[in-house]
Design a protein around this motif. Structure first.
Motif, short mmCIF file in Angstrom:
data_model
loop_
_atom_site.label_atom_id
_atom_site.label_comp_id
_atom_site.label_asym_id
_atom_site.label_seq_id
_atom_site.Cartn_x
_atom_site.Cartn_y
_atom_site.Cartn_z
N PHE A 247 0.89 -1.17 0.00
CA PHE A 247 0.00 0.00 0.00
C PHE A 247 0.92 1.21 0.00
O PHE A 247 1.73 1.38 0.91
CB PHE A 247 -0.86 0.00 1.26
N LEU A 248 0.85 2.04 -1.05
CA LEU A 248 1.76 3.20 -1.14
C LEU A 248 1.10 4.45 -0.58
O LEU A 248 0.01 4.85 -1.02
CB LEU A 248 2.19 3.42 -2.59
N ILE A 249 1.76 5.04 0.42
CA ILE A 249 1.31 6.32 0.96
C ILE A 249 2.10 7.42 0.25
O ILE A 249 3.32 7.49 0.36
CB ILE A 249 1.53 6.40 2.49
N GLY A 250 1.39 8.23 -0.53
CA GLY A 250 2.05 9.25 -1.35
C GLY A 250 2.25 10.56 -0.61
O GLY A 250 1.77 10.78 0.50
N PHE A 251 3.02 11.43 -1.27
CA PHE A 251 3.23 12.81 -0.79
C PHE A 251 3.69 13.60 -2.00
O PHE A 251 4.58 13.17 -2.73
CB PHE A 251 4.30 12.84 0.30
N GLY A 252 3.06 14.76 -2.23
CA GLY A 252 3.45 15.59 -3.37
C GLY A 252 3.32 14.82 -4.68
O GLY A 252 2.28 14.19 -4.93
N ALA A 253 4.41 14.83 -5.49
CA ALA A 253 4.37 14.22 -6.82
C ALA A 253 4.21 12.70 -6.78
O ALA A 253 3.76 12.10 -7.75
CB ALA A 253 5.64 14.58 -7.59
N VAL A 254 4.59 12.08 -5.67
CA VAL A 254 4.41 10.62 -5.56
C VAL A 254 2.95 10.34 -5.20
O VAL A 254 2.50 10.62 -4.08
CB VAL A 254 5.35 10.00 -4.49
N GLN A 255 2.22 9.83 -6.19
CA GLN A 255 0.82 9.52 -5.93
C GLN A 255 0.75 8.09 -5.43
O GLN A 255 1.47 7.24 -5.90
CB GLN A 255 0.00 9.64 -7.20
N ALA A 258 -3.12 6.33 -1.15
CA ALA A 258 -3.62 7.48 -0.39
C ALA A 258 -2.47 8.45 -0.34
O ALA A 258 -1.32 8.06 -0.56
CB ALA A 258 -4.03 7.05 1.01
N SER A 259 -2.75 9.72 -0.08
CA SER A 259 -1.66 10.69 -0.02
C SER A 259 -1.71 11.46 1.28
O SER A 259 -2.78 11.82 1.76
CB SER A 259 -1.74 11.66 -1.20
N LEU A 260 -0.53 11.71 1.87
CA LEU A 260 -0.47 12.57 3.07
C LEU A 260 -0.80 14.00 2.69
O LEU A 260 -1.44 14.72 3.46
CB LEU A 260 0.92 12.50 3.71
N SER A 261 -0.35 14.43 1.52
CA SER A 261 -0.69 15.75 1.00
C SER A 261 -0.32 15.82 -0.47
O SER A 261 0.86 15.89 -0.80
CB SER A 261 0.06 16.84 1.78
N PRO A 262 -1.31 15.81 -1.36
CA PRO A 262 -1.01 15.89 -2.80
C PRO A 262 -0.26 17.17 -3.15
O PRO A 262 0.54 17.20 -4.07
CB PRO A 262 -2.39 15.87 -3.45
N SER A 263 -0.46 18.25 -2.37
CA SER A 263 0.20 19.52 -2.67
C SER A 263 1.52 19.67 -1.91
O SER A 263 2.08 20.76 -1.87
CB SER A 263 -0.74 20.67 -2.34
N ALA A 264 2.00 18.60 -1.29
CA ALA A 264 3.27 18.61 -0.56
C ALA A 264 3.29 19.63 0.58
O ALA A 264 4.29 20.29 0.83
CB ALA A 264 4.46 18.83 -1.51
N ASP A 265 2.15 19.77 1.25
CA ASP A 265 2.03 20.69 2.38
C ASP A 265 2.27 19.90 3.67
O ASP A 265 1.55 18.96 3.99
CB ASP A 265 0.61 21.28 2.34
N PRO A 294 10.22 15.62 3.05
CA PRO A 294 11.38 16.49 3.29
C PRO A 294 11.66 16.69 4.77
O PRO A 294 10.74 16.80 5.57
CB PRO A 294 10.99 17.82 2.63
N ASP A 295 12.94 16.72 5.13
CA ASP A 295 13.35 16.80 6.53
C ASP A 295 13.45 18.26 7.00
O ASP A 295 14.50 18.71 7.43
CB ASP A 295 14.71 16.11 6.69
N ARG A 296 12.36 18.99 6.90
CA ARG A 296 12.37 20.37 7.40
C ARG A 296 11.02 20.67 8.03
O ARG A 296 10.02 20.04 7.69
CB ARG A 296 12.66 21.35 6.27
N GLY A 297 10.99 21.64 8.95
CA GLY A 297 9.74 22.00 9.61
C GLY A 297 9.07 20.78 10.22
O GLY A 297 9.72 19.95 10.85
N LEU A 298 7.76 20.65 10.00
CA LEU A 298 7.02 19.51 10.55
C LEU A 298 7.47 18.18 9.96
O LEU A 298 7.18 17.13 10.52
CB LEU A 298 5.53 19.69 10.26
N GLY A 299 8.18 18.25 8.82
CA GLY A 299 8.71 17.02 8.21
C GLY A 299 9.61 16.27 9.17
O GLY A 299 9.68 15.03 9.13
N LEU A 300 10.30 16.98 10.07
CA LEU A 300 11.18 16.32 11.05
C LEU A 300 10.37 15.41 11.97
O LEU A 300 10.75 14.27 12.23
CB LEU A 300 11.91 17.37 11.90
N ALA A 301 9.24 15.93 12.47
CA ALA A 301 8.40 15.14 13.37
C ALA A 301 7.73 13.99 12.61
O ALA A 301 7.60 12.88 13.14
CB ALA A 301 7.35 16.02 14.03
N ILE A 302 7.33 14.25 11.36
CA ILE A 302 6.72 13.18 10.55
C ILE A 302 7.75 12.07 10.33
O ILE A 302 7.46 10.88 10.52
CB ILE A 302 6.22 13.74 9.20
#
Ligand code: AMP
Ligand code: MG
Length: 313
Positions: A247-255, A258-265, A294-302
């Motif tokens: 099961f692929l969990i996407g983010f941004g360009a990786v569809q 399901a996606s964590l955020s299609p707009s990479a937010d 990405p390893d910045r902002g909230l990305g660190l906690a994710i």
């Protein structure tokens, strides 16, 4: 960068704070323990914004604050022992960790995906007024930058979170000055998760029980007591596409499926993280793959949470 204003915690101030909270922005507010950074507990985005403001590198579950027992019971299950404690110590500086009620109106990020919830009924009139004015249960960790000490005065908060939040409600120095006591409440026992001004002796007197600490007789830090939600399936990180059976969990360009955020937010991704992990875990797929975050902002906690989810068990 926002300019952080300190305003009096009067009716106008509480009104302004409520407006910001209903827009999803956290506001610093006095409670009887320490200043809290309050946000709408029903909104994943609002809870994510609390983490952003604090610069927390990991998602610990937050305490939800309510004004009355009816509101509390929409959020958590109250066995008789929990009712007894509520009668004895609420409103006041006691937090109880209880099973979440079915359909509890709290974001999955608030509990970090756990089936339990930490709940407290504060005594401070400003915090109570803010819950009443917003009509929402409020998530509120201590109002300080991650890693620094809790704030007991409005100017401490403003110094610690300058530029990170818009508003601090100044209600003067807090009365208790240390964080709430936290207990995990089961059907027939209590476990102390964090000591506070409601003491073990007070809890034992109110319940007639002996309070468990850890085996060593020393009270364990709350972080160590937590069994954080982790998927049951194997997890693969930094995936650009799914392998068979994943099961692929996407983010941004990786569809993905399901996606964590299609707009990479990253705020949106944090808000969706635990819901999407639960969906992936409950799917027919044998394994879970997750797109790079990405390893910045909230990305660190994710990424902190995802690394734990992917760690061999
Ligand atoms: P703070 O928000 O800074 O007051 O800290 C909240 C504390 O409550 C943290 O130490 C959390 O680990 C603890 N906590 C919150 N929710 C839970 C839960 N569901 N189970 C166990 N501990 C919790
Ligand atoms: Mg804290």
């Amino acid at each position: 960068m926002t300019e952080t204003r300190i305003i009096p915690a009067d009716e106008a101030g509480i009104g302004e704070a409520a407006t910001l909270i209903l827009r999803g922005q956290p506001v610093a507010v006095p409670t009887e323990t320490v200043y809290g950074l309050a946000g709408d507990a029903t909104s994943g985005e609002a809870v994510a914004a609390i983490y952003t403001a604090k610069g927390r590198p990991s998602f610990n579950p937050l305490i939800v604050h309510v004004t009355d027992q009816a509101m509390a019971e929409t959020i958590a299950e109250f066995p008789p022992l929990a009712r007894k404690l509520a009668k004895a110590f609420w409103p006041g500086p006691l937090t109880m960790v209880l099973d979440k009620a079915p359909g509890a109106p709290v974001a999955s990020l608030l509990t970090a995906g756990l089936p339990t919830v930490a709940i407290r009924m504060p005594l401070h009139p400003v915090m109570r007024a803010l819950i009443e004015t917003t009509g929402r249960p409020l998530a509120a960790p201590s109002a300080n930058a991650s890693g620094s000490i809790s704030a007991t005065r409005a100017d401490h908060v403003a110094r610690s979170l300058a530029g990170k939040i818009e508003l601090v409600l100044d209600g003067g120095p807090t009365a208790v000055g240390i964080e709430s006591t936290i207990v995990a409440v089961g059907n027939d026992g209590l476990r102390l998760l964090r000591p506070g001004s409601v003491t073990v002796e007070m809890l034992e007197t109110a319940t007639g029980l002996t309070i468990e600490t850890s085996d060593s007789g020393k009270i364990e830090a709350p972080g160590q007591m937590l069994s954080h939600y982790a998927p049951a399936k194997p997890v693969r990180l930094d995936a650009l596409s799914a392998k068979p059976g994943e099961f692929l969990i996407g983010f941004g360009a990786v569809q993905g499926d399901a996606s964590l955020s299609p707009s990479a937010d990253l705020t949106e991704a944090a808000a969706h993280l635990f819901d999407v992990l639960h969906v992936a875990d409950g799917s027919a797929a044998a394994a879970i793959a997750i797109a790079p975050i990405p390893d910045r902002g909230l990305g660190l906690a994710i990424n902190d949470r995802l690394k734990r989810a992917a760690a061999p068990r």
